[in-house]
Write a protein that holds these residues in place. Structure first.
Motif, PDB file in Angstrom:
ATOM      1  N   GLU A  50       0.820  -1.201   0.000  1.00 36.68           N
ATOM      2  CA  GLU A  50       0.000   0.000   0.000  1.00 36.68           C
ATOM      3  C   GLU A  50       0.862   1.263   0.000  1.00 36.68           C
ATOM      4  O   GLU A  50       1.870   1.339   0.691  1.00 36.68           O
ATOM      5  CB  GLU A  50      -0.896  -0.015   1.246  1.00 36.68           C
ATOM      6  CG  GLU A  50      -1.946   1.061   1.279  1.00 36.68           C
ATOM      7  CD  GLU A  50      -2.819   0.938   2.513  1.00 36.68           C
ATOM      8  OE1 GLU A  50      -2.273   1.144   3.621  1.00 36.68           O
ATOM      9  OE2 GLU A  50      -4.011   0.617   2.382  1.00 36.68           O
ATOM     10  N   SER A 206      -8.979   3.569   2.227  1.00 42.99           N
ATOM     11  CA  SER A 206      -7.963   2.661   1.682  1.00 42.99           C
ATOM     12  C   SER A 206      -8.551   1.994   0.451  1.00 42.99           C
ATOM     13  O   SER A 206      -9.714   1.569   0.448  1.00 42.99           O
ATOM     14  CB  SER A 206      -7.553   1.612   2.712  1.00 42.99           C
ATOM     15  OG  SER A 206      -6.733   2.187   3.707  1.00 42.99           O
ATOM     16  N   ARG A 208      -7.815  -0.786  -2.943  1.00 44.18           N
ATOM     17  CA  ARG A 208      -7.019  -1.866  -3.532  1.00 44.18           C
ATOM     18  C   ARG A 208      -7.769  -2.398  -4.752  1.00 44.18           C
ATOM     19  O   ARG A 208      -8.980  -2.613  -4.709  1.00 44.18           O
ATOM     20  CB  ARG A 208      -6.771  -2.995  -2.523  1.00 44.18           C
ATOM     21  CG  ARG A 208      -5.865  -4.119  -3.097  1.00 44.18           C
ATOM     22  CD  ARG A 208      -5.505  -5.130  -2.020  1.00 44.18           C
ATOM     23  NE  ARG A 208      -4.602  -4.575  -1.034  1.00 44.18           N
ATOM     24  CZ  ARG A 208      -3.276  -4.552  -1.159  1.00 44.18           C
ATOM     25  NH1 ARG A 208      -2.703  -5.065  -2.254  1.00 44.18           N
ATOM     26  NH2 ARG A 208      -2.530  -4.037  -0.204  1.00 44.18           N
TER      27      ARG A 208
END
Length: 845
Positions: A50, A206, A208
């Motif tokens: 990340e 976050s 992804r």
């Protein structure tokens, strides 16, 4: 290779490591031949580290700043700043090495100064270069060996390319980033490659990237969202996002609950393919440790967090160490950690849970049935949903001193076109006086008119109320909501009235509790009410803020309001009169006189220590704000329409809290019932149709006289089927409603087996409402013009003969069709399947 620089950090979650291990051990569903093929998007694509993309105050964002600001902050010429803008996006300041005009020395200076940073240029972050095509190689995650094997790179070149990661875009793969490789060679490689977007952590979310073939997990601060392989429909993948949220203002004091907004930004399917979410335990979770308490997830269904659904039972698991809850969900939104009592049951009317206070109120007038571990009550098809933080409902944390309100649900006295009201009885389960008032919606509030309470409390709940209802300790009020509506009431502890009750009870109560037989005297009651109203108004007008000063204000107010001399004279005369008339004994009169003397002293001084214990309850509960209690009354589904006709199942649907009946659908249904499908004319048979229910029972419904004759045996049915079409899986209740003679009063149907078949199953002769042909074997067909199309399944057959949606037509069946009749309609050479199961009013139809 791990790279560390200012403003860039990499975080790998434990859940992601588990996902990677599983991916490396197996390739689900892959044959040996498939496994031998080059892996274009390796499992490592789901495990990229990340990147932290945040900008502190005072720093310049490379992805959003304009040219003048970049010129100033970077100390470069305008053409260079323009090239900085042109080469966006950037993951960090380190990416400026691709900008012509920013050499290694300048880049070192820029990084050392720390004036610039990078955040994603949009929401979601860019993803246009993801690996959707199978012939592309992922330059973000491919190993050195894969780069050598698939792109024919020299190993040193492949190693330098890997060292240069991460890349924000393929345009950033330049000779400046990958030393020793010419631009022409890099451009050739880029043309054969793709780039998995890097996972990023912003200030609030976050992100992804997830491919359909790879199980992928995004994690943040104890939260996690896991997308199993196969649930994402977009072949190029989609962003997974977690955005932790601040807990909304608590309706009860205490720490906040963990909650986050979870999203998959792309097409994905629920059903058996469910996403997995994890929410960390609340900081106060240890308070609920033990077998009696079970954490679960609260799934909010709307943006305003007013409609929620619990995720419980087999759909959740709890980490035995951390207390985090992981649940499987079919759709995503805001999920919140919560806790419930494992053995929670509806409180019996006579029992007292959560403290030695008051029993739950009784509901003798048609009590409603509570539906298990939910907030729903039902009665005769109607349904009531209750929501209130201070009610004893599943999922509500138990307040320190127990629930403030106890309740039961029953039928109310009022009614509307949709049925009788629902009435929620609400008992004040505290030592305070609570205000019960209309808050919003269609709700009628009533207080308890019972006089079975002490006179001081009665006075405090009835004087100076401005039309509001006040409930003393143990008093019961109610909220009545008409069927098909919703309403909200507020239960608001009145701190001042509560404190007044304590203070007056310790003073005036010393007298009154000796005078039970005299309390019904109207003169005495009037004097007490005047005294209470005067004291309450005086304290309310004072400037006292603390409990200690309020106690003294009560003493002063009571002293000023209480004309002790007149009260003493009046009360003494009353006691003497009652004793003379035998209403009270001389001993009771003496007790009253002694009480007056004590009251005189107490009026002068209210001792803090004497009322402190009682004030705790008044202070704690009395300090709470407005607590809304919402009642949603879903009307029972009507059985008949305004004309008294049974409502067909496709002619009604729920609309809000009521039901909408499609009149045109009803008219069509009953017009069809009286329309014959066979017989009549020159057939010598009465016009009629065969009616058959879902269990195979059948009747002959003659349409001229509307007689519904039972068909008692299979032989009669087979004989009649040679003349009449069948309304298959029919709504028998509707037919009974339309029949002039019901089956129990009608003669049995008969059929002359010697009579030739009168049905004419020939092209051009079949009516438009009977186009389903069924052979004796059970195989069925539907006519499309003069051709037939096979109906492949039983479900499809039911859709043709029993419409599932109001916009669909249903068709009758010609049963026991012979081979000769079937041969008249050739199988369609162009239509292989036609369905009647979809809803034409549904956009997905």
């Amino acid at each position: 290779m791990e790279m560390v620089e200012p403003g860039v950090a990499r975080v790998t979650s434990k859940l992601a490591l588990v996902s990677l291990a599983a991916s490396l051990l197996t390739v689900s569903g892959a044959t040996q031949a498939e496994a031998a093929e080059p892996v274009r998007v390796p499992p490592a694509a789901a495990m990229l580290p990340e990147i932290v993309m945040t900008c502190s105050e005072g720093r310049t964002d490379l992805n959003h700043a304009d040219v003048p600001e970049l010129v100033s902050v970077l100390a470069v010429a305008p053409p260079v700043a323009e090239r900085v803008v042109h080469n966006r996006p950037y993951l960090s300041a380190r990416d400026l090495s691709v900008v012509e005009g920013i050499g290694p020395g300048q880049l070192d200076r820029i990084l050392a100064e720390g004036k610039v940073c990078a955040t994603p240029p949009g929401t979601p972050p860019p993803s246009s270069e993801h690996c959707a095509a199978s012939d592309k190689v992922d330059l973000q995650s491919a190993s050195v060996d894969d780069l050598v094997r698939l792109l024919k790179l020299a190993r040193p070149t492949a190693e330098r390319l890997v060292d240069a990661r991460p890349f924000a875009t393929l345009r950033h793969i330049t000779p400046e980033r990958v030393a020793g490789v010419g631009k022409g060679r890099l451009d050739e490689l880029i043309g054969r490659s793709c780039l998995t977007p890097m996972p990023v952590r912003t200030a609030d979310s976050s992100w992804r990237w997830a491919y359909p073939s790879l199980p992928t997990t995004v994690a943040r601060d104890g939260y996690a969202l896991h997308a199993p392989a196969g649930i994402i429909d977009d072949p190029g993948g989609a962003w997974l996002q977690i955005r932790p949220l601040p807990s909304p203002p608590q309706r009860l004091p205490g720490p906040a609950y963990p909650m986050a907004d979870f999203h998959i930004h792309g097409q994905w399917r629920g059903g058996n393919d469910r996403a997995e979410v994890t929410v960390p335990a609340a900081k106060f979770a240890a308070t609920f440790a033990g077998e009696d308490w079970q954490p679960y997830l609260l799934h909010w269904r709307d943006a305003h967090r007013t409609v929620a659904e619990p995720v419980v039972g087999a759909d959740v698991r709890v980490d035995p160490i951390s207390g985090a809850v992981t649940g499987h969900v079919n759709d995503l939104s805001v999920l919140e950690w919560a806790v419930r009592k494992a053995n929670w049951v509806l409180e019996p009317a006579a029992s007292i849970l959560f403290g030695d206070r008051f029993p739950a109120p009784g509901c003798p007038n048609e009590p409603w049935s509570h539906q298990g571990d939910t907030n729903r009550w039902t009665h005769n098809g109607a349904e009531a949903h209750l929501d209130g933080a201070l009610l004893n409902l599943p999922g509500n944390p138990v307040p320190p001193a127990g629930f403030l309100i106890k309740h039961c649900v029953q039928t109310g006295a009022g009614s509307s076109n949709w049925g009788p009201d629902v009435k929620v009885q609400l008992r004040n389960n505290t030592g305070t006086i609570q205000k019960l008032a209309h808050y919003s919606g269609d709700v009628t509030v009533a207080g308890d008119d019972s006089l079975e309470t002490d006179l001081i409390t009665l006075a405090l709940t009835t004087v100076n109320t401005a039309g509001a209802k006040f409930l003393g300790p143990g008093d019961t009020g109610s909220a009545a909501v008409p069927a098909g509506t919703a309403g909200t009431v507020e239960m608001q502890p009145d701190r001042l009235r509560s404190l007044a009750r304590v203070a007056l009870d310790k003073t005036l109560g010393v007298v009154l509790d000796k005078l039970d037989p005299a309390l019904s005297d109207p003169t005495l009651r009037q004097r007490v009410f005047q005294l209470v109203a005067c004291t309450y108004d005086a304290v309310r007008a004072s400037s006292a803020k603390t409990d200690f000063h309020i106690a003294r204000e009560f003493a002063l107010a009571l002293f000023n309001c209480f004309n002790y001399e007149n009260f003493y004279i009046s009360l003494t005369a009353l006691l003497t009169d009652l004793a003379n008339r035998g209403a009270i004994t001389p001993q009771q009169a003496d007790l009253g006189a002694n009480g007056l003397l004590k009251a005189r002293e107490l009026v002068k001084w209210l001792e803090w220590g004497q009322i402190a214990v009682d004030l705790v309850d008044s202070s704690v509960w009395g300090s709470l704000g407005t607590v809304p209690l919402r009642v949603e009354h879903y009307a029972a589904k009507p059985i008949v329409d305004g004309l008294g006709r049974h409502i067909g199942h496709t002619c009604i649907r729920r609309t809000g809290y009521t039901w909408s009946i499609n009149a045109a659908c009803q008219d069509s249904l009953y017009a069809g019932i009286t329309r014959p499908v066979g017989g009549g004319g020159n057939t010598g048979l009465p016009p009629a149709r065969i009616v058959r229910n879902s269990t195979g029972n059948a009747w002959l419904f003659t349409t001229d006289d509307r007689i519904m004759r039972p068909i008692r045996d299979g032989g009669t049915y087979l004989c009649l089927a040679r003349h009449y079409a069948v309304d298959w899986d029919a709504d028998i209740t509707a037919y009974r409603g339309a029949a002039h003679v019901k089956p129990e009063n009608a003669p049995d149907a008969v059929c002359d087996g010697a009579r030739p078949a009168t049905r004419d199953l020939s092209p051009g002769q079949v009516t438009s409402d009977a186009i389903v042909l069924r052979e004796s074997s059970g195989r069925s067909w539907v006519l499309q013009g003069n051709e037939r199309v096979h109906i492949p399944t039983g479900r499809e057959f039911i859709c043709w003969v029993n419409a599932q949606h109001a916009a669909n037509l249903e068709f009758h069946v010609w049963d026991q069709v012979t081979a000769d009749e079937l041969a008249r309609f050739p199988v369609s050479p162009t239509i292989t399947h036609v369905s009647n199961c979809g809803d034409p009013e549904d956009p997905e139809f």
